[in-house]
Design a protein around this motif. Structure first.
Motif, PDB file in Angstrom:
ATOM      1  N   LEU A  87       0.067  -1.333  -2.311  1.00 12.41           N
ATOM      2  CA  LEU A  87       1.502  -1.124  -2.450  1.00 12.41           C
ATOM      3  C   LEU A  87       1.727   0.377  -2.557  1.00 12.41           C
ATOM      4  N   TYR A  88       2.615   0.905  -1.701  1.00 13.55           N
ATOM      5  CA  TYR A  88       2.877   2.339  -1.659  1.00 13.55           C
ATOM      6  C   TYR A  88       4.332   2.653  -1.992  1.00 13.55           C
ATOM      7  N   ARG A  89       4.538   3.773  -2.657  1.00 10.21           N
ATOM      8  CA  ARG A  89       5.860   4.345  -2.838  1.00 10.21           C
ATOM      9  C   ARG A  89       5.890   5.724  -2.199  1.00 10.21           C
ATOM     10  N   ARG A  90       7.073   6.132  -1.758  1.00  6.95           N
ATOM     11  CA  ARG A  90       7.206   7.468  -1.179  1.00  6.95           C
ATOM     12  C   ARG A  90       7.621   8.468  -2.243  1.00  6.95           C
ATOM     13  N   GLU A  91       7.001   9.646  -2.181  1.00  5.09           N
ATOM     14  CA  GLU A  91       7.398  10.764  -3.016  1.00  5.09           C
ATOM     15  C   GLU A  91       7.464  11.988  -2.124  1.00  5.09           C
ATOM     16  N   GLY A  92       8.668  12.371  -1.734  1.00  8.41           N
ATOM     17  CA  GLY A  92       8.818  13.476  -0.793  1.00  8.41           C
ATOM     18  C   GLY A  92       8.236  13.112   0.558  1.00  8.41           C
ATOM     19  N   THR A  93       7.290  13.911   1.028  1.00  7.17           N
ATOM     20  CA  THR A  93       6.648  13.647   2.315  1.00  7.17           C
ATOM     21  C   THR A  93       5.248  13.075   2.130  1.00  7.17           C
ATOM     22  N   GLN A  94       5.006  12.470   0.978  1.00  2.84           N
ATOM     23  CA  GLN A  94       3.742  11.786   0.730  1.00  2.84           C
ATOM     24  C   GLN A  94       4.007  10.346   0.312  1.00  2.84           C
ATOM     25  N   ARG A  95       2.991   9.516   0.443  1.00  4.28           N
ATOM     26  CA  ARG A  95       3.073   8.162  -0.106  1.00  4.28           C
ATOM     27  C   ARG A  95       1.976   8.011  -1.155  1.00  4.28           C
ATOM     28  N   ILE A  96       2.308   7.321  -2.225  1.00  2.41           N
ATOM     29  CA  ILE A  96       1.392   7.163  -3.342  1.00  2.41           C
ATOM     30  C   ILE A  96       1.026   5.694  -3.482  1.00  2.41           C
ATOM     31  N   CYS A  97      -0.240   5.412  -3.610  1.00  5.60           N
ATOM     32  CA  CYS A  97      -0.692   4.036  -3.838  1.00  5.60           C
ATOM     33  C   CYS A  97      -0.458   3.687  -5.308  1.00  5.60           C
ATOM     34  N   VAL A  98       0.399   2.717  -5.566  1.00  7.68           N
ATOM     35  CA  VAL A  98       0.729   2.342  -6.943  1.00  7.68           C
ATOM     36  C   VAL A  98       0.079   1.026  -7.358  1.00  7.68           C
ATOM     37  N   ASP A 109     -11.453  -1.471   3.176  1.00  7.36           N
ATOM     38  CA  ASP A 109     -10.737  -0.189   3.175  1.00  7.36           C
ATOM     39  C   ASP A 109     -10.320   0.097   1.740  1.00  7.36           C
ATOM     40  N   THR A 110     -10.939   1.094   1.122  1.00  3.58           N
ATOM     41  CA  THR A 110     -10.685   1.393  -0.279  1.00  3.58           C
ATOM     42  C   THR A 110      -9.626   2.476  -0.421  1.00  3.58           C
ATOM     43  N   VAL A 111      -8.523   2.143  -1.075  1.00  3.45           N
ATOM     44  CA  VAL A 111      -7.488   3.124  -1.434  1.00  3.45           C
ATOM     45  C   VAL A 111      -7.268   2.998  -2.938  1.00  3.45           C
ATOM     46  N   LEU A 112      -7.598   4.028  -3.679  1.00  2.70           N
ATOM     47  CA  LEU A 112      -7.497   3.978  -5.132  1.00  2.70           C
ATOM     48  C   LEU A 112      -6.054   4.110  -5.592  1.00  2.70           C
ATOM     49  N   VAL A 113      -5.722   3.453  -6.673  1.00  7.85           N
ATOM     50  CA  VAL A 113      -4.402   3.630  -7.282  1.00  7.85           C
ATOM     51  C   VAL A 113      -4.259   5.095  -7.686  1.00  7.85           C
ATOM     52  N   GLY A 114      -3.131   5.681  -7.342  1.00  7.33           N
ATOM     53  CA  GLY A 114      -2.896   7.092  -7.604  1.00  7.33           C
ATOM     54  C   GLY A 114      -3.185   7.983  -6.413  1.00  7.33           C
ATOM     55  N   ALA A 115      -3.840   7.441  -5.384  1.00  8.91           N
ATOM     56  CA  ALA A 115      -4.151   8.233  -4.197  1.00  8.91           C
ATOM     57  C   ALA A 115      -2.866   8.657  -3.493  1.00  8.91           C
ATOM     58  N   ARG A 116      -2.823   9.899  -3.053  1.00  8.91           N
ATOM     59  CA  ARG A 116      -1.685  10.433  -2.305  1.00  8.91           C
ATOM     60  C   ARG A 116      -2.093  10.587  -0.845  1.00  8.91           C
ATOM     61  N   LEU A 117      -1.366   9.942   0.024  1.00  8.21           N
ATOM     62  CA  LEU A 117      -1.672   9.972   1.444  1.00  8.21           C
ATOM     63  C   LEU A 117      -0.509  10.593   2.211  1.00  8.21           C
TER      64      LEU A 117
END
Length: 220
Positions: A87-98, A109-117
């Motif tokens: 689950l991702y949220r947008r923050e500016g021009t990044q998305r954060i895995c929440v 495919d590992t995406v850690l909570v808190g990762a900024r993509l």
């Protein structure tokens, strides 16, 4: 004692971190650097390890109704697909895995909570950008792997897919999550190896993903 717990009370050097955790030096360093990448640890002016800003951001989500709802919906989606879910949220021009869950076995495919993509590649980025404000869209599209026509298609069909955009060999499909007023506040995603998901993962998982997004919406 875990690495995060070890630095919670006061900053410490790598030697002190090893002493507190009982971990070998190489292992402690590898874990600390990994947590630093995701902003859960940082280093002060003396080079000592201390809690990073990502911890405060995670704490802020403790009573978040979206995160609470994800804890109920994501396990079922993972069970249905057998793949990693995020689950991702947008923050500016990044998305954060929440929120994130992985299958218990196999290549994932590992995406850690808190990762900024970045927002310039991947199905989750397309979904969040498709309903973002015009200025954010213009900024991101200038360096994106897709164009405005793709965003129009995402809005039309209600989901997005990608293959080898964010990472080689990884495919994903994502759908928007809306709040009680109908505004898009997040993107729910399924991701995994292209060999399993195919280059058009939406054909396989879009319906289940849309059902999960609707279940999240109903709980908000």
């Amino acid at each position: 004692m875990g690495v995060l717990h070890a630095v919670a009370e006061e900053p410490c050097s790598l030697t002190e971190l090893c002493a507190r955790t009982g971990l070998p030096r190489a292992t402690a360093h590898r874990l600390a650097v990994g947590l630093e990448v995701h902003r859960l640890l940082t280093r002060d002016s003396d080079g000592q390890w201390c809690p990073g800003p990502g911890l405060a951001e995670l704490a802020a989500t403790a009573n978040d109704p979206l995160i609470a709802a994800a804890g109920l919906i994501l396990p079922r989606l993972r069970e249905i697909t057998g793949e990693s879910v995020q689950l991702y949220r947008r923050e500016g021009t990044q998305r954060i895995c929440v929120a994130s869950m992985e299958p218990p076995t196999g290549l994932r495919d590992t995406v850690l909570v808190g990762a900024r993509l970045p927002m310039n590649a991947g199905s989750g980025a397309k979904v969040l950008l498709a309903w973002a404000d015009p200025q954010t869209q213009r900024t991101v599209l200038a360096d994106a792997s897709f164009g405005e026509r793709v965003l129009l298609e995402v809005r039309r069909r209600g989901w997005a897919q990608s293959a080898a955009e964010r990472e080689p060999g990884v495919a994903s499909v994502a759908a928007p999550v809306r709040d009680s007023a109908g505004a898009v506040i997040a993107a729910i995603s399924v991701s995994g190896p292209i060999d399993r998901m195919g280059r058009r993962p939406g054909a396989r998982w879009a319906a289940d993903l849309l059902a999960a997004a609707e279940a999240l919406h109903k709980r908000l």
